[in-house]
Design a protein around this motif. Sequence first.
Motif, short mmCIF file in Angstrom:
data_model
loop_
_atom_site.label_atom_id
_atom_site.label_comp_id
_atom_site.label_asym_id
_atom_site.label_seq_id
_atom_site.Cartn_x
_atom_site.Cartn_y
_atom_site.Cartn_z
N LEU A 84 0.71 -1.24 0.17
CA LEU A 84 -0.12 -0.02 0.07
C LEU A 84 0.78 1.31 -0.01
O LEU A 84 2.05 1.51 0.88
N LYS A 85 0.57 2.18 -0.75
CA LYS A 85 1.11 3.58 -1.03
C LYS A 85 0.43 4.67 -0.61
O LYS A 85 1.02 5.73 -0.26
N VAL A 86 -0.82 4.54 -0.65
CA VAL A 86 -1.83 5.77 -0.66
C VAL A 86 -3.24 5.22 -0.07
O VAL A 86 -3.81 4.21 -0.61
N ILE A 87 -3.70 5.99 0.85
CA ILE A 87 -4.95 5.94 1.37
C ILE A 87 -5.71 7.18 1.28
O ILE A 87 -5.55 8.26 1.65
N GLY A 88 -7.08 7.11 0.45
CA GLY A 88 -7.90 8.32 0.10
C GLY A 88 -9.13 8.40 0.76
O GLY A 88 -10.06 7.14 0.72
N ARG A 89 -9.31 9.05 1.46
CA ARG A 89 -10.62 9.23 2.30
C ARG A 89 -11.57 10.36 1.57
O ARG A 89 -11.33 11.56 1.32
N ALA A 90 -12.74 9.59 1.17
CA ALA A 90 -13.88 10.57 0.43
C ALA A 90 -14.60 11.32 1.45
O ALA A 90 -15.48 10.85 2.29
N GLY A 91 -13.70 12.35 1.81
CA GLY A 91 -14.67 13.19 2.97
C GLY A 91 -13.39 13.84 3.52
O GLY A 91 -12.26 13.87 3.29
N ILE A 92 -13.62 14.60 4.93
CA ILE A 92 -12.83 15.39 5.33
C ILE A 92 -12.27 14.60 6.87
O ILE A 92 -11.05 14.73 6.91
#
Length: 527
Positions: A67-75
């Motif tokens: 894993l290189k990146v985690i993206g949260r859809a929201g703040i």
Amino acid sequence: MPKVLVSDKLSPTAVQIFKDNGVEVDYLPDLGKDKEKLLEVIGQYDGLAIRSATKVTEKVLAAATNLKVIGRAGIGVDNVDIPAATKKGIIVMNTPFGNSITTAEHAISMMLSLARQIPEADASTRAGKWEKNRFMGVEVTSKVLGIVGCGNIGAIVADRAQGLRMKVIAFDPFLTPERALEIGVEKVELDDLLARADFITLHTPLTEQTRNVISAEAIAKAKKGVRIINCARGGLIDEAALGEALKSGQVAGAALDVFLEEPASANLLFDLPNVIATPHLGASTSEAQENVALQVAEQISAYLMSGEITNALNFPSISAEEAPRLTPFIKLAEVLGSFAGQMTETSIQTIKIEFEGNVAAMNTKPMVAAALHGVLKPLLEEVNMVSAPQVAKDRGVGVEVVTREQQGAYENYIRLTIGTERQERAIAGTVFASGKPRVIQVKNINMEAELTPSMLYVTNEDKPGHIGRLGTLLGTLGINIANFNLGRAEVGSDAIALVSIDGTLNEKQLAEITALPGVKQAKALKF
């Protein structure tokens, strides 16, 4: 092709964005709720796109070997262990602006509902009453709106309030006078805002500095009959103090979308008639949910495909335009750091990084992170570019960054100086037109060398015969020389050799090199 897991519900358009950007995607919207299954499969993925259902714990991160990146859809990223992700070098992103308009509109809606007592009037009318005289409201026109926290959302609220012909004042330590003028608000101190505002709306993050910013003391300083709106974070208001002020009439009404404890199935404020409560609906519009989903897909794709970093919470942002220009300088900063780190044998106290020329006008933060990673990596195997700045801070290493215009012959120049309890050691480099990093100075001795995977560093007395002896010995040891780079302070003084070699040197071979006449130090370097 990088591979991304979407483990919470995201729109089909967001999934298509990954595909359009050349990213393989598995859309498994219920997987985030299944902890064991997530642990099973997470090791396959380079990226993870989530909402709030997926809990990215230290255990999950330990299993996320690629894993290189985690993206949260929201703040909100309360469901991600950011320190653990940082330690593993995983970028954590959110989408802080995708729901800005929606949240701002909710705050305005709450303010208007509070001014005209709409929820209670609605309930009364539905109950068959016609209490026209009971619900006497107030106009917002010409009233003073005090905004606590005038960032992106606060600025949108200010704009909408000005459309309602309100006078807007704002308290925000980070709001510059120029920005205040630009958005048409008056910048004030908190006590002034409390004394003047007819309505107060909160739009600041929850930190130790902002916790209970609306305290009993603050409420006592406020104008009697003030109305308070909070669509930001629970904990910004002392709920017990607000309850007492609502009962006494010091506060005429409150409209709250967030609470100290959520889900708020019970709260001491719920029984008060002059309170409007909604279940954290600030971002709950179809447009906002779509926007954050599309943004997180774009951000993860951009990072995996081009190195662009946007809205990262644990690493400096790098724009799409910056990424190609920054990449060679990030590499240079890292190898300079690695060189210095491998040469340092005692405790590091300070690290100074100087940027000169065109590179000084670039985004230096990623280069600083890369340099620190290079320095610390030989000493701490688990450190990475994301974690290096925090590791340096935790260990009490003083980091100084200097930028200045071109002073020497090189258009771009980076110099890194390590300070230990015994000495300072500096190394400088540049990037040529080829894009390859070059060392141009070591310990104030000018030289030029391309850093290759395996190198021999030698310091010696500048006396005739040294180069021949060193070359002959390397041949005897079966070490092939790929490149031989030299520099000296002055005739007969200290000299340096940086030798690119095929293969590696062992301790016995290094000892033989060190034993050569005039050699002061010999060290094997790896890049």
